[in-house]
Design a protein around this motif. Structure first.
Motif, PDB file in Angstrom:
ATOM      1  N   PRO A   1     131.662  82.483  68.765  1.00  0.00           N
ATOM      2  CA  PRO A   1     130.621  81.972  68.013  1.00  0.00           C
ATOM      3  C   PRO A   1     129.998  80.249  68.241  1.00  0.00           C
ATOM      4  O   PRO A   1     129.314  80.159  68.420  1.00  0.00           O
ATOM      5  N   LEU A   2     131.310  79.003  68.316  1.00  0.00           N
ATOM      6  CA  LEU A   2     130.747  78.369  69.367  1.00  0.00           C
ATOM      7  C   LEU A   2     130.608  77.619  70.306  1.00  0.00           C
ATOM      8  O   LEU A   2     128.800  76.989  69.876  1.00  0.00           O
ATOM      9  N   ILE A   3     130.886  79.114  71.173  1.00  0.00           N
ATOM     10  CA  ILE A   3     130.521  78.438  72.361  1.00  0.00           C
ATOM     11  C   ILE A   3     128.662  78.901  72.070  1.00  0.00           C
ATOM     12  O   ILE A   3     128.439  78.313  73.104  1.00  0.00           O
ATOM     13  N   GLN A   4     128.993  79.903  71.549  1.00  0.00           N
ATOM     14  CA  GLN A   4     127.331  80.500  71.319  1.00  0.00           C
ATOM     15  C   GLN A   4     126.675  79.581  71.807  1.00  0.00           C
ATOM     16  O   GLN A   4     125.039  78.936  71.150  1.00  0.00           O
ATOM     17  N   LEU A   5     126.949  78.809  70.332  1.00  0.00           N
ATOM     18  CA  LEU A   5     125.665  77.296  69.228  1.00  0.00           C
ATOM     19  C   LEU A   5     126.110  76.544  70.543  1.00  0.00           C
ATOM     20  O   LEU A   5     125.182  75.856  70.240  1.00  0.00           O
ATOM     21  N   MET A   6     127.082  75.719  71.101  1.00  0.00           N
ATOM     22  CA  MET A   6     126.869  75.027  72.118  1.00  0.00           C
ATOM     23  C   MET A   6     125.984  74.946  73.587  1.00  0.00           C
ATOM     24  O   MET A   6     125.438  74.854  73.694  1.00  0.00           O
ATOM     25  N   GLY A   7     126.143  76.645  73.909  1.00  0.00           N
ATOM     26  CA  GLY A   7     124.820  77.393  74.525  1.00  0.00           C
ATOM     27  C   GLY A   7     123.682  76.452  73.716  1.00  0.00           C
ATOM     28  O   GLY A   7     122.589  76.314  75.196  1.00  0.00           O
ATOM     29  N   GLU A   8     123.427  76.858  72.779  1.00  0.00           N
ATOM     30  CA  GLU A   8     121.854  76.646  72.453  1.00  0.00           C
ATOM     31  C   GLU A   8     121.402  75.418  72.480  1.00  0.00           C
ATOM     32  O   GLU A   8     120.335  74.495  72.351  1.00  0.00           O
ATOM     33  N   HIS A   9     122.708  74.048  71.993  1.00  0.00           N
ATOM     34  CA  HIS A   9     122.429  72.976  72.180  1.00  0.00           C
ATOM     35  C   HIS A   9     122.040  72.341  73.114  1.00  0.00           C
ATOM     36  O   HIS A   9     121.097  71.781  73.228  1.00  0.00           O
ATOM     37  N   LEU A  10     122.827  72.592  74.164  1.00  0.00           N
ATOM     38  CA  LEU A  10     122.667  72.609  75.838  1.00  0.00           C
ATOM     39  C   LEU A  10     121.323  72.653  76.361  1.00  0.00           C
ATOM     40  O   LEU A  10     120.443  72.687  77.064  1.00  0.00           O
ATOM     41  N   ARG A  11     120.859  73.928  76.060  1.00  0.00           N
ATOM     42  CA  ARG A  11     119.379  74.508  76.520  1.00  0.00           C
ATOM     43  C   ARG A  11     117.641  73.757  75.951  1.00  0.00           C
ATOM     44  O   ARG A  11     117.059  73.719  76.237  1.00  0.00           O
ATOM     45  N   GLN A  12     118.443  73.439  74.434  1.00  0.00           N
ATOM     46  CA  GLN A  12     117.289  72.172  74.133  1.00  0.00           C
ATOM     47  C   GLN A  12     117.423  71.360  74.853  1.00  0.00           C
ATOM     48  O   GLN A  12     116.638  70.232  73.970  1.00  0.00           O
ATOM     49  N   GLY A  13     118.325  70.944  75.752  1.00  0.00           N
ATOM     50  CA  GLY A  13     118.051  69.471  76.346  1.00  0.00           C
ATOM     51  C   GLY A  13     119.116  68.801  75.895  1.00  0.00           C
ATOM     52  O   GLY A  13     118.651  67.206  76.035  1.00  0.00           O
ATOM     53  N   ASN A  14     119.726  69.305  74.772  1.00  0.00           N
ATOM     54  CA  ASN A  14     120.763  67.551  73.873  1.00  0.00           C
ATOM     55  C   ASN A  14     122.300  67.615  74.924  1.00  0.00           C
ATOM     56  O   ASN A  14     122.464  68.396  75.418  1.00  0.00           O
ATOM     57  N   GLN A  15     123.297  67.231  74.195  1.00  0.00           N
ATOM     58  CA  GLN A  15     125.093  66.437  74.771  1.00  0.00           C
ATOM     59  C   GLN A  15     124.987  67.027  73.731  1.00  0.00           C
ATOM     60  O   GLN A  15     125.405  67.411  72.792  1.00  0.00           O
ATOM     61  N   VAL A  16     127.003  68.082  73.811  1.00  0.00           N
ATOM     62  CA  VAL A  16     127.303  68.155  72.974  1.00  0.00           C
ATOM     63  C   VAL A  16     129.019  67.691  73.150  1.00  0.00           C
ATOM     64  O   VAL A  16     129.726  67.152  74.460  1.00  0.00           O
ATOM     65  N   LEU A  17     129.422  67.178  72.280  1.00  0.00           N
ATOM     66  CA  LEU A  17     130.696  66.957  72.481  1.00  0.00           C
ATOM     67  C   LEU A  17     131.855  67.448  71.692  1.00  0.00           C
ATOM     68  O   LEU A  17     131.943  68.294  70.711  1.00  0.00           O
ATOM     69  N   VAL A  18     132.886  67.751  72.640  1.00  0.00           N
ATOM     70  CA  VAL A  18     133.922  68.750  72.461  1.00  0.00           C
ATOM     71  C   VAL A  18     135.077  67.713  72.217  1.00  0.00           C
ATOM     72  O   VAL A  18     135.609  66.866  73.190  1.00  0.00           O
ATOM     73  N   PHE A  19     136.021  68.103  70.845  1.00  0.00           N
ATOM     74  CA  PHE A  19     136.823  67.054  71.151  1.00  0.00           C
ATOM     75  C   PHE A  19     138.890  67.629  70.578  1.00  0.00           C
ATOM     76  O   PHE A  19     138.438  68.895  69.674  1.00  0.00           O
ATOM     77  N   ILE A  20     139.189  67.440  71.208  1.00  0.00           N
ATOM     78  CA  ILE A  20     140.740  67.851  71.072  1.00  0.00           C
ATOM     79  C   ILE A  20     141.434  67.096  71.174  1.00  0.00           C
ATOM     80  O   ILE A  20     141.807  66.152  72.882  1.00  0.00           O
TER      81      ILE A  20
END
Length: 738
Positions: free
Chosen positions: A409-428
């Motif tokens: 579910p997280l991967i799918q949500l990240m794809g939605e934000h990227l396709r909208q032209g936004n940036q995603v931050l993954v913290f580990i």
């Protein structure tokens, strides 16, 4: 008349001063306290500071050595800084000489003159003009005269090439009596300039209320500026500094990480038309000394630095700011174990100037000081501009398969934000490819041969790396235990997460930011420039991404593992977990785009996590502080940690057992009440870098009782035979129990 006896503070772990005869031919009145002297020490020559003049010495006159040279004719430090160093040495139970040495740039410790490096400038002399007969047939000299005419106060030699000038042409003009060379400090300017290079932003009501209280105060006052991420704390700093500069005072700004320095410098230099200097470990020795002298002489109006900058002398102190005051980076973890945040408050008191402690997630110590009325609370609850706080959501990953540490579910949500032209931050917050390497056949795990820790698997280059002692070795091809070949990485680090994200999103850049990728000097600036270009991308990294960065195009923050702090062996674990989550989450939705924060967890119903997700940091802190008070833990008590390490476990045990026996005797003899000795016990990581470690925790209900015991105990400990067989240290107000 015999030379006077001087008491010298030398860079030594010993908690005492050393007596010497003053340098030959120098009278007592010409030996100022705080001046440096070069003295013989064993078979070496050391540089120390004069801490006192004495009439008598416990050293027999025939054995009293003479100082070789007086290096300064006045104190190197202003009185307030001298007092700060003395207090620091006393409070943190450290030698005065070592404390003073830590407060000085390296070149001053080595005996270099405390003089600023001078810039050479070229300046026109009266009577020089472009049509002067002496240069009628010298076009390059004529050009030089025309250029210098535009700089009546002189043009720096370092800028000649930028203006198309040559040294040969200027030297010819010098021989003709048309120009001269002058020298001055690189931070000095004769040209009148407006204070501001760009106008201040219009503060909102909360910012204005905070500024009104800061500006109206006189003398010492400490404010805790608690502002949600993106609320404009930096703008409050800038406008408070503007008021400070208008009063012809200097401002000292502490930041937690070197990585924040370029963007902080850029913002301050863009706003102010005054000299700004930086102080941190990334500078070379000459650069540090130049900045230190510019601050001491009053030529630098703003000083920005990491924790050691708290010891920088200021000619006209006016304001001290500690940004991200909760950050552990302000606590020195070896040698002189001081906390720069606490020293900032005490320095403000000594110099009678205001101190601003800023954070979105204040430390529990600062919140407790607000409760006691020692600090004044200033709150910023609104994000600047039209930005809205991000939406928090827990993602329960129990029974969900994880790939690269991420759920589907997280991967799918990240794809939605990227396709909208936004940036995603993954913290580990784990470097490397995987936390360890395991044999699938027998369960063997790759462990460090020098520490009680597992080796981290790295892919580029392929190696096993211990992040505790730094040791490295090639990746095992077969299991050393069963000779099986089924060796598999366990868990995910930044490298593995990056690899999986690249496979999931091949059309978008994946930018990894951790200590391994940011080793080059300009690497962080280059990466930030790429992020600020606004292109859709995925940022993956450690806590280097969490602090102070403004990413206007990040709309989704994913926190892959939030559970570690909930069950930490350190009582501060939940506090650090909450601060990290809030700080990372604050990178989302900082501009007009709404932000979303996803927290992957196996403990979605944990009350502390619910406080963060459904309420805010204030509710979380309230619950945790109540638990601390009930348990009698800091900030409702006071602690010191006596650590010992040796090659032999028996030696650490013998030393700490002896310390307990001494402490018990002192408590009874001096009737000191309200103290408890916990231990000795093995350190949470008992073996590190091949040495065995153990510790003794001293817990007190009163700070004065703790220090009374420590002053007595350390004097006796230094005389014990076991003390010479182990490496030991005392940590007052420890922030890390490991």
């Amino acid at each position: 008349m015999p030379a006077p006896i001087i008491q010298v503070a030398l860079p030594s772990p010993l908690r005492r001063l050393f007596d010497y005869r003053g340098p030959a031919g120098v009278r007592a009145e010409h030996l100022p306290i705080g001046a440096r002297v070069r003295v013989p020490f064993g078979n070496r020559q050391l540089v120390g500071l004069i801490a006192g003049i004495a009439e008598h010495s416990s050293v027999p006159a025939g054995k009293l050595k003479q100082a070789a040279e007086l290096l300064d004719h006045q104190s190197l430090l202003p009185d307030s800084l001298w007092q700060l160093c003395r207090w620091t040495a006393s409070y943190y139970q450290h030698g005065l000489g070592d404390t003073l040495s830590s407060a000085l740039p390296v070149l001053l410790r080595q005996g270099e003159p405390a003089l600023a490096r001078q810039d050479m400038l070229w300046q026109l002399l009266p009577g020089a003009y472009p049509e002067h007969p002496a240069i009628s047939r010298a076009p390059k000299q004529k050009q030089a005269v025309q250029t210098l005419a535009m700089h009546p106060h002189g043009l720096s030699h370092a800028l000649l090439s930028q203006w198309g000038l040559t040294r040969d042409a200027l030297e010819s003009l010098e021989r003709k009596g048309l120009v001269q060379r002058i020298t001055q400090s690189p931070h000095h300017s004769n040209e009148p300039r407006p204070l501001l290079r760009e106008p201040a932003l219009q503060p909102n009501d909360e910012q204005q209320a905070a500024l009104d209280r800061i500006i109206a105060a006189e003398g010492f006052q400490c404010w805790l500026l608690e502002g949600v991420t993106g609320s404009g704390k930096t703008e409050v700093y800038l406008q408070a500094i503007e008021h400070c500069l208008k009063r012809q005072r200097q401002a000292l700004v502490l930041i937690p990480e070197i990585g924040l320095t370029p963007q902080t410098m850029e913002r301050f230099r863009r706003r102010f038309n005054v000299p700004v200097v930086i102080l941190h470990s990334g500078l070379n020795d000459r650069e540090r000394l130049d900045a230190w002298i510019a601050a001491r002489d009053g030529e630098a109006s703003i000083v920005i630095g990491t924790r050691s900058a708290i010891f920088t002398p200021l000619a006209r102190p006016g304001l001290i700011i500690v940004d991200e005051e909760h950050d552990l980076s302000y606590k020195q973890q070896d040698g002189l174990r001081y906390n720069a945040r606490d020293l900032a408050v005490y320095r403000g008191h000594l110099e009678q100037v205001g101190v601003i402690l800023g954070s979105a997630t204040p430390s529990f110590e600062s919140l407790h000081n607000v409760q006691r009325g020692r600090y004044q609370l200033l709150r910023l609850t609104q994000r600047a501009g039209n930005a809205q706080p991000p939406r928090f959501q827990s993602l329960d990953i129990r029974s969900r398969p994880l790939e690269g540490g991420m759920s589907r579910p997280l991967i799918q949500l990240m794809g939605e934000h990227l396709r909208q032209g936004n940036q995603v931050l993954v913290f580990i917050n784990r470097r490397g490819f995987a936390p360890t390497l395991m044999c699938h056949d027998c369960g063997w795990m790759a462990e460090c041969r020098r520490c009680d820790a597992r080796m981290t698997l790295h892919q580029f280059p392929p190696q096993l790396h211990c992040h505790h002692c730094g040791s490295q070795r090639p990746v095992d091809r077969t299991c050393p235990s069963c000779q099986g070949e089924q060796l598999r990485p366990v868990g995910a680090g930044t490298e593995r997460t990056e690899e999986h994200l690249i496979s999931c999103f091949p059309d978008f850049p994946v930018l990894r930011i951790d200590r391994d990728t940011m080793g080059r000097k300009q690497a962080m600036q280059e990466m930030l420039a790429r992020i600020h270009s606004g292109e859709p991308c995925v940022l993956v990294g450690t806590q280097m991404l969490a602090k102070g960065h403004h990413f206007p195009d990040v709309t989704l923050v994913a926190i892959l593992d939030a559970d570690g702090g909930l069950f930490s062996a350190d009582f501060r674990g939940p506090e650090r977990m909450a601060q990290q989550i809030i700080q990372v989450a604050g990178r989302a939705g900082r501009a007009s785009k709404p932000g979303q924060v996803i927290i992957q967890t196996h403990m979605a119903e944990h009350p502390l996590l619910l406080d963060l997700v459904e309420h805010d940091y204030a509710r979380f802190a309230e619950r945790e502080l109540a638990a601390r008070q009930q348990a009698g833990l800091p900030p409702y008590s006071f602690t010191a940690l006596l650590r010992a390490e040796a090659n032999d476990l028996a030696q650490t045990d013998a030393f700490l057992d002896g310390a307990v026996e001494l402490a018990d005797g002192l408590l009874a003899r001096h009737r000191i009440q309200g103290l408890e000795l916990l231990g000795p016990v093995p350190s949470p990581m008992e073996r590190r870098a091949g040495r065995y470690r153990a510790q003794l925790l001293i817990l007190a209900t009163q700070r004065s009782a703790l220090h009374q015991l420590l002053h007595l105990l350390l004097v006796e400990l230094e005389q014990q035979p076991q003390a010479r067989r182990v490496r030991w240290s005392i940590d007052v107000d420890p922030m890390d129990m490991f």
